[in-house]
Design a protein around this motif. Structure first.
Motif, PDB file in Angstrom:
ATOM      1  N   LEU A   1      13.971  -0.938   7.765  1.00 55.70           N
ATOM      2  CA  LEU A   1      15.104  -0.147   8.257  1.00 55.70           C
ATOM      3  C   LEU A   1      15.543   0.751   7.113  1.00 55.70           C
ATOM      4  O   LEU A   1      16.245   0.309   6.192  1.00 55.70           O
ATOM      5  CB  LEU A   1      16.223  -1.106   8.653  1.00 55.70           C
ATOM      6  CG  LEU A   1      17.358  -0.511   9.475  1.00 55.70           C
ATOM      7  CD1 LEU A   1      16.851  -0.048  10.828  1.00 55.70           C
ATOM      8  CD2 LEU A   1      18.468  -1.523   9.665  1.00 55.70           C
ATOM      9  N   GLU A   2      15.098   2.007   7.146  1.00 56.62           N
ATOM     10  CA  GLU A   2      15.332   2.839   5.969  1.00 56.62           C
ATOM     11  C   GLU A   2      15.473   4.316   6.308  1.00 56.62           C
ATOM     12  O   GLU A   2      15.247   5.172   5.454  1.00 56.62           O
ATOM     13  CB  GLU A   2      14.233   2.612   4.922  1.00 56.62           C
ATOM     14  CG  GLU A   2      12.815   2.765   5.448  1.00 56.62           C
ATOM     15  CD  GLU A   2      11.759   2.482   4.392  1.00 56.62           C
ATOM     16  OE1 GLU A   2      12.079   2.362   3.207  1.00 56.62           O
ATOM     17  OE2 GLU A   2      10.578   2.391   4.771  1.00 56.62           O
ATOM     18  N   THR A   3      15.837   4.608   7.556  1.00 55.21           N
ATOM     19  CA  THR A   3      16.201   5.984   7.907  1.00 55.21           C
ATOM     20  C   THR A   3      17.455   5.920   8.765  1.00 55.21           C
ATOM     21  O   THR A   3      17.728   4.910   9.422  1.00 55.21           O
ATOM     22  CB  THR A   3      15.096   6.702   8.720  1.00 55.21           C
ATOM     23  OG1 THR A   3      14.999   6.079   9.998  1.00 55.21           O
ATOM     24  CG2 THR A   3      13.754   6.673   8.033  1.00 55.21           C
TER      25      THR A   3
ATOM     26  N   LEU B   1       0.827  -1.214   0.000  1.00 53.86           N
ATOM     27  CA  LEU B   1       0.000   0.000   0.000  1.00 53.86           C
ATOM     28  C   LEU B   1       0.858   1.260   0.000  1.00 53.86           C
ATOM     29  O   LEU B   1       0.342   2.357  -0.194  1.00 53.86           O
ATOM     30  CB  LEU B   1      -0.920   0.034   1.237  1.00 53.86           C
ATOM     31  CG  LEU B   1      -1.826  -1.174   1.501  1.00 53.86           C
ATOM     32  CD1 LEU B   1      -2.795  -0.863   2.640  1.00 53.86           C
ATOM     33  CD2 LEU B   1      -2.610  -1.574   0.257  1.00 53.86           C
ATOM     34  N   GLU B   2       2.169   1.114   0.254  1.00 55.92           N
ATOM     35  CA  GLU B   2       3.004   2.310   0.463  1.00 55.92           C
ATOM     36  C   GLU B   2       3.655   2.796  -0.849  1.00 55.92           C
ATOM     37  O   GLU B   2       2.990   2.875  -1.886  1.00 55.92           O
ATOM     38  CB  GLU B   2       4.071   2.002   1.542  1.00 55.92           C
ATOM     39  CG  GLU B   2       4.646   3.259   2.199  1.00 55.92           C
ATOM     40  CD  GLU B   2       6.165   3.220   2.318  1.00 55.92           C
ATOM     41  OE1 GLU B   2       6.818   2.343   1.753  1.00 55.92           O
ATOM     42  OE2 GLU B   2       6.720   4.126   2.994  1.00 55.92           O
ATOM     43  N   ASP B   3       4.949   3.116  -0.806  1.00 50.34           N
ATOM     44  CA  ASP B   3       5.625   3.695  -1.970  1.00 50.34           C
ATOM     45  C   ASP B   3       5.437   2.792  -3.195  1.00 50.34           C
ATOM     46  O   ASP B   3       5.374   1.571  -3.067  1.00 50.34           O
ATOM     47  CB  ASP B   3       7.110   3.890  -1.660  1.00 50.34           C
ATOM     48  CG  ASP B   3       7.318   5.000  -0.625  1.00 50.34           C
ATOM     49  OD1 ASP B   3       6.313   5.626  -0.221  1.00 50.34           O
ATOM     50  OD2 ASP B   3       8.466   5.233  -0.221  1.00 50.34           O
ATOM     51  N   ALA B   4       5.381   3.440  -4.348  1.00 54.54           N
ATOM     52  CA  ALA B   4       5.085   2.825  -5.645  1.00 54.54           C
ATOM     53  C   ALA B   4       3.577   2.759  -5.901  1.00 54.54           C
ATOM     54  O   ALA B   4       3.150   2.493  -7.024  1.00 54.54           O
ATOM     55  CB  ALA B   4       5.705   1.440  -5.830  1.00 54.54           C
TER      56      ALA B   4
ATOM     57  N   THR C   1       1.147  -7.501   4.462  1.00 53.17           N
ATOM     58  CA  THR C   1       0.927  -6.219   3.814  1.00 53.17           C
ATOM     59  C   THR C   1       1.999  -5.220   4.250  1.00 53.17           C
ATOM     60  O   THR C   1       2.552  -5.345   5.346  1.00 53.17           O
ATOM     61  CB  THR C   1      -0.466  -5.632   4.146  1.00 53.17           C
ATOM     62  OG1 THR C   1      -0.629  -4.404   3.432  1.00 53.17           O
ATOM     63  CG2 THR C   1      -0.648  -5.363   5.624  1.00 53.17           C
ATOM     64  N   ARG C   2       2.311  -4.270   3.354  1.00 56.62           N
ATOM     65  CA  ARG C   2       3.093  -3.100   3.756  1.00 56.62           C
ATOM     66  C   ARG C   2       2.134  -1.922   3.749  1.00 56.62           C
ATOM     67  O   ARG C   2       1.636  -1.530   2.679  1.00 56.62           O
ATOM     68  CB  ARG C   2       4.255  -2.842   2.785  1.00 56.62           C
ATOM     69  CG  ARG C   2       4.990  -1.538   3.129  1.00 56.62           C
ATOM     70  CD  ARG C   2       6.278  -1.348   2.359  1.00 56.62           C
ATOM     71  NE  ARG C   2       6.065  -0.878   0.999  1.00 56.62           N
ATOM     72  CZ  ARG C   2       7.045  -0.360   0.228  1.00 56.62           C
ATOM     73  NH1 ARG C   2       8.286  -0.275   0.689  1.00 56.62           N
ATOM     74  NH2 ARG C   2       6.786   0.036  -1.003  1.00 56.62           N
ATOM     75  N   ILE C   3       1.863  -1.378   4.935  1.00 57.54           N
ATOM     76  CA  ILE C   3       0.943  -0.243   5.024  1.00 57.54           C
ATOM     77  C   ILE C   3       1.737   1.053   4.899  1.00 57.54           C
ATOM     78  O   ILE C   3       2.969   1.033   4.827  1.00 57.54           O
ATOM     79  CB  ILE C   3       0.117  -0.293   6.335  1.00 57.54           C
ATOM     80  CG1 ILE C   3       1.041  -0.303   7.550  1.00 57.54           C
ATOM     81  CG2 ILE C   3      -0.796  -1.502   6.343  1.00 57.54           C
ATOM     82  CD1 ILE C   3       0.271  -0.225   8.863  1.00 57.54           C
TER      83      ILE C   3
ATOM     84  N   PRO D   1       6.715   0.807   7.357  1.00 57.56           N
ATOM     85  CA  PRO D   1       7.876   1.488   6.771  1.00 57.56           C
ATOM     86  C   PRO D   1       8.420   2.588   7.681  1.00 57.56           C
ATOM     87  O   PRO D   1       7.735   3.069   8.583  1.00 57.56           O
ATOM     88  CB  PRO D   1       7.319   2.093   5.478  1.00 57.56           C
ATOM     89  CG  PRO D   1       5.851   2.055   5.570  1.00 57.56           C
ATOM     90  CD  PRO D   1       5.444   1.219   6.748  1.00 57.56           C
ATOM     91  N   LYS D   2       9.648   2.969   7.415  1.00 65.74           N
ATOM     92  CA  LYS D   2      10.272   4.173   8.007  1.00 65.74           C
ATOM     93  C   LYS D   2      10.198   4.202   9.534  1.00 65.74           C
ATOM     94  O   LYS D   2       9.974   5.250  10.129  1.00 65.74           O
ATOM     95  CB  LYS D   2       9.655   5.431   7.391  1.00 65.74           C
ATOM     96  CG  LYS D   2       9.843   5.436   5.863  1.00 65.74           C
ATOM     97  CD  LYS D   2       9.149   6.574   5.152  1.00 65.74           C
ATOM     98  CE  LYS D   2       9.405   6.576   3.659  1.00 65.74           C
ATOM     99  NZ  LYS D   2       8.796   5.528   2.852  1.00 65.74           N
ATOM    100  N   VAL D   3      10.393   3.032  10.145  1.00 60.63           N
ATOM    101  CA  VAL D   3      10.404   2.958  11.612  1.00 60.63           C
ATOM    102  C   VAL D   3      11.686   3.610  12.112  1.00 60.63           C
ATOM    103  O   VAL D   3      12.779   3.317  11.629  1.00 60.63           O
ATOM    104  CB  VAL D   3      10.317   1.486  12.077  1.00 60.63           C
ATOM    105  CG1 VAL D   3      10.568   1.379  13.571  1.00 60.63           C
ATOM    106  CG2 VAL D   3       8.954   0.896  11.707  1.00 60.63           C
TER     107      VAL D   3
ATOM    108  N   ALA E   1      16.713   2.348  -0.618  1.00 60.20           N
ATOM    109  CA  ALA E   1      16.339   3.552  -1.368  1.00 60.20           C
ATOM    110  C   ALA E   1      16.030   4.708  -0.410  1.00 60.20           C
ATOM    111  O   ALA E   1      16.614   5.796  -0.508  1.00 60.20           O
ATOM    112  CB  ALA E   1      15.137   3.257  -2.268  1.00 60.20           C
ATOM    113  N   ASP E   2      15.130   4.467   0.540  1.00 60.27           N
ATOM    114  CA  ASP E   2      14.828   5.533   1.500  1.00 60.27           C
ATOM    115  C   ASP E   2      16.021   5.822   2.398  1.00 60.27           C
ATOM    116  O   ASP E   2      16.228   6.976   2.796  1.00 60.27           O
ATOM    117  CB  ASP E   2      13.611   5.152   2.353  1.00 60.27           C
ATOM    118  CG  ASP E   2      12.317   5.610   1.698  1.00 60.27           C
ATOM    119  OD1 ASP E   2      12.150   6.819   1.500  1.00 60.27           O
ATOM    120  OD2 ASP E   2      11.477   4.751   1.369  1.00 60.27           O
ATOM    121  N   LEU E   3      16.795   4.786   2.714  1.00 58.75           N
ATOM    122  CA  LEU E   3      17.955   5.017   3.582  1.00 58.75           C
ATOM    123  C   LEU E   3      18.964   5.940   2.894  1.00 58.75           C
ATOM    124  O   LEU E   3      19.527   6.847   3.519  1.00 58.75           O
ATOM    125  CB  LEU E   3      18.610   3.687   3.972  1.00 58.75           C
ATOM    126  CG  LEU E   3      19.793   3.813   4.927  1.00 58.75           C
ATOM    127  CD1 LEU E   3      19.403   4.512   6.226  1.00 58.75           C
ATOM    128  CD2 LEU E   3      20.383   2.440   5.243  1.00 58.75           C
TER     129      LEU E   3
HETATM  130 MG    MG Z   1      11.183   2.704   1.324  1.00 64.09          MG
END
Ligand code: MG
Ligand code: GLV
Length: 349
Positions: free
Chosen positions: A155-157, A58-61, A90-92, A121-123, A182-184
């Motif tokens: 793990l992306e920050t 459900l998130e990015d893309a 799911t990815r919310i 995401p982005k925890v 990518a986000d990291l």
């Molecule tokens: Mg990401």
């Protein structure tokens, strides 16, 4: 401080008792699909037997104007589509997004008994997991769910990497972590435009030859992700969670994808994401232990049945520590072989 005695108690009256051990299942590949895409949804019954895990993203893309369609598409898929025994995850959307609350409320209410794991995401720290933990317990109680929903963090920050150990230890729901390059990269202000993999400019070079300073000098490309993936693996292993490599964005580079996945496999990750059917086969192959390694590991276990002492096998010293490595290899091979007769034959199990 939280008393360890409370980790096994539900965080809301009537919610199921959280498990203290995370179930270990074949998890070589998490295949992502867009639940707002009807054509993709129609293919799910065929894809399900080919993957270890199916994840409705459900998130990015997923563009902002299709977020609700994706959420409702996943509700329909969860209710109506037969995926056999393939787990549905799911990815919310992230906690700071306008969609997070409705994602959780709607999905847990409608298909909470169908979903196994919710990827967040982005925890950034344990506080994010504590919030999700309590909210899920309240919703589980409200909807009378009998099984605890597990949580998987991305793990992306930079802050998330700094707090990775505390994130893993924040709740008994913590099933695992995926690495999000990518986000990291953006969060750290890395000067790249890629989704995973190396970069030809990230290299080391030998010193100049004093007698021939203009002669070409050998270079070797380095791995920009090694430090963070290794930290994630340690944090997961120390707390009983499972580490995964995330996305490899260049679908046209299967060899680069294979190398990235294999580096993660060798460091201790159990699986990776697949963003395209062509990556499914790569992930399954890479995250299944190599046949020759399994055969050698079996010989070590047979030669040292009680795991103690020292002996030589093919000129290599074997002791308690190599026995433990071999047990990791054979245990994983048996887990995968139980689901895959072709692998079982290849491993001789
Ligand atoms: Mg990401
Ligand atoms: C995954 O979500 C990433 O940002 O790499």
């Amino acid at each position: 401080m939280r008393s360890p005695r409370d980790f096994g108690k539900p965080l809301a009256l009537g919610a199921p008792v959280p498990p203290l051990e995370i179930p270990v299942k074949p998890s070589r590949v998490i295949h992502f699909f867009d639940p707002s895409n009807a054509k993709m949804a129609a293919k799910l019954p065929d894809i399900a037997p080919q993957t270890d895990i199916l994840l409705g993203n459900l998130e990015d893309a997923i563009p902002a104007d299709r977020k609700v369609e994706a959420r409702e598409g996943l509700v329909r898929i969860g209710r109506e589509v037969d995926l056999g025994d393939t787990p549905l995850w799911t990815r919310i959307n992230s906690l700071d997004s306008p969609w997070f609350l409705d994602d959780v409320m709607r999905l847990v209410g409608e298909i909470g008994d169908r979903l196994e794991v919710v990827m967040i995401p982005k925890v950034e720290g344990p506080w994010d997991i504590h919030y999700v933990d309590r909210l899920l317990a309240q919703l589980e109680a409200r909807h009378k769910l009998r099984r605890t929903l597990l949580v998987h963090a991305i793990l992306e920050t930079a802050l998330g990497v700094t707090n990775v150990e505390e994130i893993c230890a924040a709740s008994p729901r913590m099933q695992g972590i995926s690495f999000g390059p990518a986000d990291l990269a953006a969060s750290r202000r890395m000067k790249t435009t890629r989704v995973g993999g190396g970069h030809p400019a990230y290299l080391v070079r030998t010193d100049p030859d004093p007698n021939n300073p203009n002669a070409p000098r050998v270079t070797a490309q380095q791995d920009p992700w090694h430090y963070s993936i290794a930290r994630m693996v340690d944090a997961c292993a120390a707390t009983g969670c499972l580490p995964f490599y995330g996305p490899f964005g260049d679908i046209s580079d299967p060899l680069g994808c294979e190398d990235q996945f294999r580096a993660a496999f060798l460091l201790g990750c159990v699986g990776a994401w697949s963003l395209h059917p062509s990556q499914l086969e790569i992930a399954k192959r890479v995250f299944s232990p190599p046949v020759e390694e399994v055969k050698f590991a079996k010989r070590v276990l047979e030669a040292m049945p009680d795991g103690r002492g020292v002996l030589m096998l093919d000129g290599k010293m074997q002791d308690d520590a190599t026995w433990k490595q071999c047990r990791v290899m054979v245990t994983l091979a048996k887990l995968l072989a139980a689901k895959d007769p072709q692998l079982a034959r290849a491993y001789g199990l």
